[in-house]
Design an enzyme around this catalytic site. Structure first.
Site, PDB file in Angstrom:
ATOM      1  N   HIS A  30       0.836  -1.203   0.000  1.00  0.00           N
ATOM      2  CA  HIS A  30       0.000   0.000   0.000  1.00  0.00           C
ATOM      3  C   HIS A  30       0.869   1.250   0.000  1.00  0.00           C
ATOM      4  CE1 HIS A  30      -3.151   2.665   2.156  1.00  0.00           C
ATOM      5  NE2 HIS A  30      -3.527   2.510   0.906  1.00  0.00           N
ATOM      6  N   ARG A  31       0.736   2.060  -1.058  1.00  0.00           N
ATOM      7  CA  ARG A  31       1.562   3.267  -1.243  1.00  0.00           C
ATOM      8  C   ARG A  31       3.043   2.900  -1.124  1.00  0.00           C
ATOM      9  NH1 ARG A  31      -2.165   7.036   2.809  1.00  0.00           N
ATOM     10  NH2 ARG A  31      -4.116   6.179   2.062  1.00  0.00           N
TER      11      ARG A  31
ATOM     12  N   GLU B 278       0.617  -0.661  -4.792  1.00  0.00           N
ATOM     13  CA  GLU B 278      -0.448   0.301  -5.082  1.00  0.00           C
ATOM     14  C   GLU B 278       0.093   1.678  -4.795  1.00  0.00           C
ATOM     15  OE1 GLU B 278      -3.870   2.879  -3.616  1.00  0.00           O
ATOM     16  OE2 GLU B 278      -1.960   2.360  -2.682  1.00  0.00           O
TER      17      GLU B 278
ATOM     18  N   ASP C 128      -1.004   6.242  -5.530  1.00  0.00           N
ATOM     19  CA  ASP C 128      -2.043   7.201  -5.908  1.00  0.00           C
ATOM     20  C   ASP C 128      -1.492   8.223  -6.896  1.00  0.00           C
ATOM     21  OD1 ASP C 128      -3.954   6.328  -3.661  1.00  0.00           O
ATOM     22  OD2 ASP C 128      -2.083   6.783  -2.611  1.00  0.00           O
TER      23      ASP C 128
ATOM     24  N   HIS D 261      -0.952  11.239  -2.381  1.00  0.00           N
ATOM     25  CA  HIS D 261      -2.258  10.813  -1.882  1.00  0.00           C
ATOM     26  C   HIS D 261      -3.229  11.948  -1.558  1.00  0.00           C
ATOM     27  CE1 HIS D 261      -5.265   9.488   1.055  1.00  0.00           C
ATOM     28  NE2 HIS D 261      -5.258   8.362   0.366  1.00  0.00           N
TER      29      HIS D 261
ATOM     30  N   GLU E   1      -3.845   3.931  -8.542  1.00  0.00           N
ATOM     31  CA  GLU E   1      -5.115   4.521  -8.116  1.00  0.00           C
ATOM     32  C   GLU E   1      -5.231   5.936  -8.664  1.00  0.00           C
ATOM     33  OE1 GLU E   1      -6.270   4.641  -3.931  1.00  0.00           O
ATOM     34  OE2 GLU E   1      -7.913   6.007  -4.449  1.00  0.00           O
TER      35      GLU E   1
ATOM     36  N   LYS F 264      -6.625   9.213  -8.347  1.00  0.00           N
ATOM     37  CA  LYS F 264      -7.163   9.889  -7.159  1.00  0.00           C
ATOM     38  C   LYS F 264      -7.323  11.370  -7.455  1.00  0.00           C
ATOM     39  CE  LYS F 264      -6.961   9.027  -2.284  1.00  0.00           C
ATOM     40  NZ  LYS F 264      -8.045   8.038  -2.290  1.00  0.00           N
TER      41      LYS F 264
ATOM     42  N   ASP G 167       0.110  -2.020   4.392  1.00  0.00           N
ATOM     43  CA  ASP G 167       1.200  -1.091   4.708  1.00  0.00           C
ATOM     44  C   ASP G 167       2.450  -1.837   5.174  1.00  0.00           C
ATOM     45  OD1 ASP G 167      -0.416   1.255   4.356  1.00  0.00           O
ATOM     46  OD2 ASP G 167      -1.268   0.934   6.349  1.00  0.00           O
TER      47      ASP G 167
HETATM   48 MG    MG Z   1      -4.656   4.464  -2.775  1.00  0.00          MG
END
Ligand code: MG
Length: 249
Positions: A15-16, A42, A44, A57, A117, A119, A239
């Site tokens: 995540h990120r 992943e 953003d 993000h 993503e 965003k 994370d």
């Molecule tokens: Mg995201």
């Protein structure tokens, strides 16, 4: 609808990058995730004031940089002067807000897959998708599996479809919306990215019966990851991908 079965997903997605281990959405985070053996990350994407896609993000700068104000009001040149690492830990001082190009080039070079993503800042759904996906098409090697394009924004996903018709898409939701089935068909998504707290064995089974793969966010507890996999969730977004990977079957 394209089949989820043809779309290879790992059990764990960073995540990120690996947001608890390194400053989110920076190259440091993607390097750390790659070093952990994470197969997919992943991140953003948003647009700067001058319309450049960057990996970031929040709508505002204060939480993850030493800057102030809104991301959409900063040019790329202004953003690149900011420090995006020291807020996290002094050891990461000097990390920058990376462009989408830099992140994709890095991931492609180490063979790590991408969940992009989209965003958008408010009211930039189509423009963010058009610019970001056109850039991704340009920078992502065509001989590697395409990134998975994801968004809470159905408008962004529709705009992305026009730019990259063959790239897989996933809709991100918090609670499962009543119209998820219709939305999945209309958007031709292959994955549904659900808030893990709202998932149940019944919901996972229904989503899979519709031909979709289920991704769960954000899962930082290895025991919870095991439960979700048992229910049929294909991938958890975490994370701490190394801790979850250690539990993966
Ligand atoms: Mg995201």
């Amino acid at each position: 609808m394209s089949s989820a079965a043809t779309f290879g997903l790992p059990r764990v997605i960073g995540h990120r990058g690996a947001a608890i281990v390194a400053p989110e959405n920076t190259l440091a985070a993607f390097r750390v995730a790659a070093a952990m053996g994470v197969a997919m990350v992943e991140f953003d994407v948003k647009l700067t004031a001058d319309g450049r896609p960057v990996v970031f993000h929040d709508d505002t700068l204060f939480r993850t940089t030493n800057g102030h104000g809104r991301l959409r009001d900063a040019t790329l040149e202004e953003l690149e002067r900011l420090d995006a690492g020291s807020w996290f830990e002094p050891a990461f001082t000097g990390e920058r807000v990376p462009t989408l190009e830099v992140v994709l080039s890095f991931l492609a070079s180490v063979g790590v897959g991408a969940v992009i993503e989209l965003k958008p800042c408010p009211e930039t759904d189509e423009r963010t998708a058009q610019i970001a996906v056109a850039a991704a098409l340009e920078y992502w090697p065509s001989d590697q599996p395409p990134p998975l394009l994801s968004s809470f924004s159905r408008r962004a996903l529709r705009a992305a479809r026009a730019v990259a018709p063959a790239w897989p898409q996933g809709l991100i939701v918090d609670r499962l919306p009543e119209d998820w089935h219709e939305a999945a068909a209309a958007l031709q998504i292959v994955t549904l990215h659900c808030q893990e707290r709202h998932l149940s064995p019944v919901a996972v089974a229904e989503i899979k019966r519709a031909g979709l793969a289920v991704l769960a966010w954000t899962v930082n507890d290895p025991q919870r990851a095991r439960t979700l996999w048992k229910w049929g969730v294909e991938a958890v977004i975490s994370d701490v991908p190394d801790e979850i990977l250690a539990e993966a079957p």
